[in-house]
Write a protein that holds these residues in place. Structure first.
Motif, mmCIF file in Angstrom:
data_model
loop_
_atom_site.group_PDB
_atom_site.id
_atom_site.type_symbol
_atom_site.label_atom_id
_atom_site.label_comp_id
_atom_site.label_asym_id
_atom_site.label_seq_id
_atom_site.Cartn_x
_atom_site.Cartn_y
_atom_site.Cartn_z
ATOM 1 N N TYR A 284 -9.758 -20.387 7.678
ATOM 2 C CA TYR A 284 -9.122 -20.028 8.724
ATOM 3 C C TYR A 284 -9.206 -18.785 8.996
ATOM 4 N N ILE A 402 -5.071 -12.055 -3.017
ATOM 5 C CA ILE A 402 -5.723 -12.131 -1.777
ATOM 6 C C ILE A 402 -6.902 -10.942 -1.607
ATOM 7 N N GLY A 426 -3.714 -20.978 4.339
ATOM 8 C CA GLY A 426 -3.514 -19.723 4.482
ATOM 9 C C GLY A 426 -2.230 -19.553 4.300
ATOM 10 N N ILE A 428 0.726 -17.866 2.308
ATOM 11 C CA ILE A 428 0.969 -17.271 1.103
ATOM 12 C C ILE A 428 2.264 -17.678 0.297
ATOM 13 N N GLY A 452 -0.818 -12.036 -5.724
ATOM 14 C CA GLY A 452 -0.161 -10.607 -5.228
ATOM 15 C C GLY A 452 1.345 -10.765 -5.571
ATOM 16 N N GLY A 454 3.188 -9.866 -2.882
ATOM 17 C CA GLY A 454 3.724 -10.388 -1.874
ATOM 18 C C GLY A 454 3.707 -11.798 -2.049
ATOM 19 N N TYR A 458 6.813 -14.525 -1.746
ATOM 20 C CA TYR A 458 6.753 -15.842 -0.750
ATOM 21 C C TYR A 458 6.981 -17.153 -1.625
ATOM 22 N N GLY A 484 2.651 -3.970 -2.213
ATOM 23 C CA GLY A 484 2.356 -4.057 -1.011
ATOM 24 C C GLY A 484 1.540 -5.170 -0.508
ATOM 25 N N GLY A 486 -1.583 -5.806 0.514
ATOM 26 C CA GLY A 486 -2.905 -5.049 0.741
ATOM 27 C C GLY A 486 -4.125 -5.651 1.500
HETATM 28 C C1 LIG Z 1 3.553 -17.188 5.011
HETATM 29 C C2 LIG Z 1 2.734 -16.069 5.326
HETATM 30 N N1 LIG Z 1 2.904 -15.087 6.037
HETATM 31 C C3 LIG Z 1 2.185 -14.046 6.390
HETATM 32 C C4 LIG Z 1 0.761 -14.171 6.000
HETATM 33 C C5 LIG Z 1 -0.108 -12.988 6.542
HETATM 34 N N2 LIG Z 1 -0.878 -12.324 5.392
HETATM 35 C C6 LIG Z 1 -2.082 -12.737 4.937
HETATM 36 S S1 LIG Z 1 -2.251 -11.918 3.309
HETATM 37 C C7 LIG Z 1 -0.916 -11.021 3.464
HETATM 38 C C8 LIG Z 1 -0.482 -10.211 2.439
HETATM 39 C C9 LIG Z 1 -0.312 -10.839 0.983
HETATM 40 O O1 LIG Z 1 0.354 -9.762 0.164
HETATM 41 P P1 LIG Z 1 -0.187 -9.940 -1.466
HETATM 42 O O2 LIG Z 1 0.255 -11.547 -1.656
HETATM 43 O O3 LIG Z 1 0.809 -9.015 -2.235
HETATM 44 O O4 LIG Z 1 -1.630 -9.925 -1.617
HETATM 45 P P2 LIG Z 1 -2.445 -8.385 -1.248
HETATM 46 O O5 LIG Z 1 -2.895 -8.648 -0.069
HETATM 47 O O6 LIG Z 1 -1.515 -7.335 -1.691
HETATM 48 O O7 LIG Z 1 -3.701 -8.538 -2.301
HETATM 49 C C10 LIG Z 1 -0.017 -11.439 4.346
HETATM 50 C C11 LIG Z 1 1.203 -10.994 4.672
HETATM 51 C C12 LIG Z 1 0.355 -15.497 5.473
HETATM 52 N N3 LIG Z 1 -0.971 -15.541 5.225
HETATM 53 N N4 LIG Z 1 1.287 -16.363 5.077
#
Ligand SMILES: Cc1ncc(C[n+]2csc(CCOP(=O)(O)OP(=O)(O)O)c2C)c(N)n1
Length: 557
Positions: A284, A402, A426, A428, A452, A454, A458, A484, A486
């Motif tokens: 996606y 990610i 997609g 997270i 990550g 984030g 989630y 963060g 990233g």
């Molecule tokens: C539920 C959801 N919310 C928001 C997003 C948008 N999104 C894509 S990558 C990302 C960052 C993810 O952060 P992390 O898991 O810490 O990995 P990093 O990018 O830091 O490697 C976000 C918020 C998503 N894909 N899914």
């Protein structure tokens, strides 16, 4: 044991389809169902086992992980409208993952409920974009037939989720016991590739000078891994595999490696003169890399319709609907028979050149990682390298990293079918729940989830760790903690040259305390020298029966 006749029928159908677990979160409506399966278990009667998840997102995510590890159809039971809403993005992930899964709820009552346009409330509409079929049980319909049809639809390739809604009265029905009906799973033979089409594809592939095989989910059939190795060796063709599965061992000399110096972009894709895509979806968030306009694309897939996701925005030159586990060996056989002695010699030379390139790039990635051994903050290269050293061939890696995804793909080596599971969708937050589901399926294997910081949050960590502890399904969660989001920050930087868009998880939570609060072990490392020991300690703890969370503090991006 209450005599809920409808529920008994549903359980008979689940038994026929080999459903072993029901991932659930309760409401008043699924009480008869949960009560009946508990009673069946207590009485030693055949029925799936129920797994309580404290958040609906975890029910469906764990079911996805469980399916990826077992290949068995899945069931999720949640509470009515609210439970369905709480499934959230996990439903998107099972749709992209083509997970054969049936979930059912009570329909929100009273049935006279209306929307603002005075239309009857349509519960199935909430999920209609994400399921293969949704259906509300009509009065007088045979519940056994409806559930059998739901499983038939869900488990027929291309598989996918199905949603059923049942009026409360139906679920709580305690009608007279009639002679128990037995149900049988119906299984359609997967489509076989057309021999003439394969022969034409073979001709094109034999004559290609720079062919590239691209695969997404062919490894769901474990046998397809060895047959893809044979095809790549026969053709001397590189294989670029998605990280969704072990489709092709990344240790094999034909595994496509990118240079660690390559940023965005993929030269292999732009340089290929023929691309053989097998069971492949455009992600996606696919990067804007396109093949050469003159490149020929042959696409073999179980899902040729793809619901509006054409490969690289281009119609394939050949589109073959088939079960790849049958089509790959058939294609290889045709190629073998067509190859002349002269072409065989040429391909042998190409094989040697490509193998040397693979080994060189593999060596470069390893050297780069080793050069980070004492670099502070810890890098994702060093962490991935250390994980690779710490695991055995049977360890199941459940991956939703990610921003470090390319590093993980090049430095963590997986060769055995079924030892890598990643999220095709997609949303997270997938890795912890999917690891729970995979561990429930594979109690004898070590399961490690990578994500990550984030993604850890989630992933409903409290809910997931609680179930892992309660059901004795310990896994190791490793957080690539760059404090963060990233990937989003990188995109922002690339598009607008802005360094800080406010997507830092500054003053991060203490993830080790979240672990401890849920009877898991928690450790944080910020010193690269400690990484190997910390990994070993956590693996020992997990193998001893306790889930562990290892928070590895990386540089913030
Ligand atoms: C539920 C959801 N919310 C928001 C997003 C948008 N999104 C894509 S990558 C990302 C960052 C993810 O952060 P992390 O898991 O810490 O990995 P990093 O990018 O830091 O490697 C976000 C918020 C998503 N894909 N899914």
């Amino acid at each position: 044991m209450e005599n809920y006749t409808t529920v008994k029928t549903i359980i008979e159908v689940m038994n026929a389809y080999g459903v072993e677990l029901v991932f659930f979160n309760p409401g008043i409506d699924n009480v008869p169902f949960l009560e009946t399966i508990s009673a069946c278990q207590a009485l030693g009667k055949k029925s799936p086992k129920s797994i309580l998840c404290l958040d609906e997102f975890v029910t469906m995510t764990a079911a996805q992980g469980n399916w990826m590890a077992t290949g068995k159809p899945q069931v999720v039971s949640v509470h009515s409208e609210l439970g369905v809403l709480q499934l959230g993005g996990s439903l998107h992930n099972v749709q992209w993952g083509r997970v054969p899964l049936v979930f059912f709820t009570e329909v929100q009552e009273p049935l006279e409920r209306r929307n603002w346009r005075d239309e009857p409330f349509d519960q199935g509409m909430m999920v209609r974009n994400f399921v293969k079929w949704d259906h509300q049980l009509e009065p007088g319909e045979d519940i056994g037939k409806v559930f059998s049809q739901a499983f038939h639809v869900a488990t027929t390739e291309p598989c996918g989720p199905v949603y059923l809604t049942l009026p409360r009265g139906v679920l709580w029905d305690k009608g007279k016991t009639s002679a128990p009906k037995t149900y049988q799973a119906t299984k359609e033979a997967p489509p076989k590739a057309d021999e003439n089409a394969l022969a034409r594809a073979a001709e094109i592939l034999i004559n290609a000078e720079n062919p590239l095989i691209v695969t997404g989910y062919s490894g769901r059939n474990l046998d397809a891994v060895a047959s893809l190795v044979k095809l790549a060796e026969t053709l001397a063709a590189r294989v670029m595999t998605s990280d969704t599965r072990v489709n092709f061992p990344n240790t094999h000399p034909m595994a496509a490696y990118l240079s660690s110096a390559v940023g965005f972009g993929n030269p292999l894709l732009t340089q290929a003169d023929v691309i053989l895509a097998i069971d492949y979806d455009m992600h996606y968030a696919a990067p804007t890399v396109s093949p050469d306009p003159g490149a020929k694309i042959i696409h073999i897939d179980i899902d040729t319709v793809k619901k509006g996701v054409p490969l690289w925005d281009k119609k394939p030159d050949m589109l073959i609907k088939a079960d790849s586990s049958q089509a790959i060996p058939a294609l290889t056989e045709i190629i073998k028979n067509k190859l002349t002695g002269e072409r065989r010699e040429q391909l042998k030379k190409r094989y040697e050149t490509l193998a040397a390139e693979h080994n060189k790039l593999n060596g470069e990635w390893r050297k780069l990682a080793e050069s980070h051994a004492s670099q502070k903050p810890i890098t994702s290269h060093w962490l991935s390298y250390c994980i690779d050293k710490a695991i055995d061939d049977d360890t199941i890696i459940v991956n939703q990293t990610i921003s470090p995804v390319t590093t993980v793909a090049h430095l963590i080596h997986r060769s055995k079918p079924g030892t890598l599971l990643s999220c095709p969708g997609g949303c997270i937050g997938w890795a912890p729940g999917a690891a729970l589901g995979a561990k429930l399926a594979s109690p004898d294997k070590t399961v490690i989830s990578l994500m990550g910081d984030g993604a850890f949050i989630y992933g409903c960590p409290e809910a997931t760790l609680w179930s892992a502890n309660f059901y004795k399904a310990p896994f190791l969660a490793i957080i690539y903690d760059n404090q963060g989001y990233g990937a989003i920050k990188e995109l922002f930087k690339e598009s607008y040259n802005v360094d800080n868009m406010g997507a830092d998880i500054a003053s991060p939570p203490d993830y080790t305390m979240i672990a401890r609060a849920n009877n898991a072990y928690g450790r944080m490392v910020d010193n690269p020298a400690e990484v190997p020991n910390a990994l070993q300690e956590c693996l020992d703890i997990v193998r001893g029966g306790q889930t562990a969370v290892l928070d590895v503090r990386l540089a913030s991006v």
